[in-house]
Design a protein around this motif. Structure first.
Motif, short mmCIF file in Angstrom:
data_model
loop_
_atom_site.label_atom_id
_atom_site.label_comp_id
_atom_site.label_asym_id
_atom_site.label_seq_id
_atom_site.Cartn_x
_atom_site.Cartn_y
_atom_site.Cartn_z
N LEU A 150 0.84 -1.20 0.00
CA LEU A 150 0.00 0.00 0.00
C LEU A 150 0.87 1.25 0.00
N ALA A 151 1.93 1.23 0.81
CA ALA A 151 2.79 2.42 0.93
C ALA A 151 3.56 2.67 -0.37
N LEU A 160 -3.49 7.11 7.91
CA LEU A 160 -4.55 6.12 7.81
C LEU A 160 -3.97 4.70 7.98
N LEU A 161 -2.80 4.47 7.39
CA LEU A 161 -2.18 3.15 7.49
C LEU A 161 -1.84 2.82 8.95
N PHE B 17 1.29 11.09 14.95
CA PHE B 17 1.08 9.79 14.32
C PHE B 17 2.34 9.01 14.02
N ALA B 18 3.51 9.65 14.09
CA ALA B 18 4.74 8.91 13.81
C ALA B 18 5.12 8.09 15.03
N VAL B 19 4.69 6.84 15.05
CA VAL B 19 5.00 5.97 16.17
C VAL B 19 6.28 5.22 15.83
N ALA B 117 3.62 -2.74 10.73
CA ALA B 117 3.25 -1.71 9.76
C ALA B 117 4.31 -0.62 9.71
N VAL B 118 4.83 -0.25 10.89
CA VAL B 118 5.87 0.78 10.93
C VAL B 118 7.12 0.29 10.19
#
Lengths: 182, 185
Positions: A150-151, A160-161, B17-19, B117-118
């Motif tokens: 997706l990225a 959103l991700l 939001f930057a975790v 995800a990160v």
């Protein structure tokens, strides 16, 4: 007032003398805060590191706020953070303002190309280390690949991700755990 | 003035939001290159290179640099404040009200999903940086910069050796700058 200044100065030194931030800052934090100042114990520092990692924002800033707050309340948190921020602000602003003028310089160009090569290597290495730590189950790997695609290939905003992934974690974490205990 | 608010707002969002610290801000900065004409991808690679080779946390350095690049000295201060304020608020709230926040079941579950995800987000951003750093993007075609790619591969290889992992990144960066000058990269 003196204690606020002390907090500011301690984090100013940490911010100004360590490269990279995050994990590379831990030895310096330990030396300044645990061994030299006795402001927090090593366990507290590690706890606050753990919190820094699972809260949004720069880990170094989160740690500074946390230690400052523990020591002298809200104002303490703010002064520590300002101390952490100040060296970056001064150094980077100076470089950013002057570098543009030297960008045409041939030697600087050669040096920067070399630096870029290392930066790529270091970053790829960071990704590898992160992957080793975060890809702990097949479902995590699938999700990682899904988000990566997706990225790379869509315009879905990063925020959103991140939010989607939090929801995914809450929905599916129990499932993964249940399977592990079986 | 409106631009400054916009800059503050964008970095406030990144801070919120930057975790995962500094590198996690990278995908967001890339979003900015697409959304605004504040800085280009090429400038972003310079920012990353400079931020890695100067003292201070990577995320703060990149935010300051991006702000200065966009709107001068004042811009640098504004973007950095934007990035930091969510941290201050969130951390103080957690320290005050949420004992055992990182032990909470829901927080743990959410991070079980956010961590991979990160990794993916940072991987995608790093590939973007590598593309701009290791290739000359001219027209449609990608021209590889052979010397830079070789140096990158060698150093990445060396970084996998356990004994060399203790070496401070700044040592790698300085030696690469010298290699760059000597071999005219």
């Amino acid at each position: 007032m003196k204690q606020y200044f002390e907090l500011f100065w301690a984090f100013f030194r940490i911010g100004g003398l360590t490269f990279g931030g995050g994990l590379s800052m831990l030895p310096m934090l330990k030396y300044e805060l645990v061994e030299k100042k006795n402001w927090v114990t090593e366990e507290e520092l590690l706890d606050c590191y753990a919190i820094g990692q699972c809260t949004p924002g720069i880990i170094a800033v989160n740690t500074a706020t946390f230690v400052g707050y523990k020591k002298c309340g809200i104002a303490g948190g703010i002064f520590s953070t300002l101390g952490m921020v100040a060296p970056s602000l001064v150094i980077i602003t100076t470089i950013a303002l002057f570098l543009e003028q030297f960008m045409g310089n041939k030697w600087l160009g050669h040096a920067l190309m070399g630096v870029r090569a290392v930066v790529c290597a270091l970053m790829l290495n960071t990704v590898l280390a992160l992957a080793k730590k975060s890809l702990i189950s097949p479902l995590c790997i699938v999700w990682c690949v899904f988000i990566f695609l997706l990225a790379m290939f869509t315009e879905v905003p990063t925020i959103l991700l991140v939010v989607m992934s939090g929801v995914f974690g809450i929905l599916f974490n129990g499932y993964a755990k249940g399977r592990k205990s079986e | 003035m409106k631009e400054l608010f916009l800059l503050f707002g964008e970095f406030f969002k990144i801070g919120l939001f930057a975790v995962g610290g500094g590198p996690a801000t990278l995908p967001f900065l890339m979003d900015l290159t697409e959304k605004y004409d504040w800085f280009t991808m090429k400038q972003l690679t310079n920012m990353v290179a400079i931020s890695e080779s100067t003292p201070g946390p990577l995320g703060l350095n990149m935010a300051t640099y991006a702000g200065v690049q966009t709107m001068g000295v004042f811009g640098g201060a504004v973007s950095t404040m934007g990035l930091v304020i969510p941290s201050i608020v969130v951390i103080i709230l957690i320290a005050k009200f949420m004992e055992g926040f990182s032990e909470n079941r829901f927080v743990k579950a959410a991070f079980w999903g956010i961590r991979p995800a990160v990794t993916a987000l940072i991987a995608a951003a790093v590939l973007g940086i590598c593309k701009v750093s290791l290739f000359v993007v001219g027209g449609e075609q990608l021209q590889p910069e052979i010397k830079t790619i070789c140096l990158c591969a060698v150093i990445f290889g060396l970084l996998q050796i356990k004994k060399l992992q203790k070496i401070h990144p700044i040592v790698w960066i300085l030696s690469a700058a010298i290699i760059g000058i000597v071999f005219r990269f």
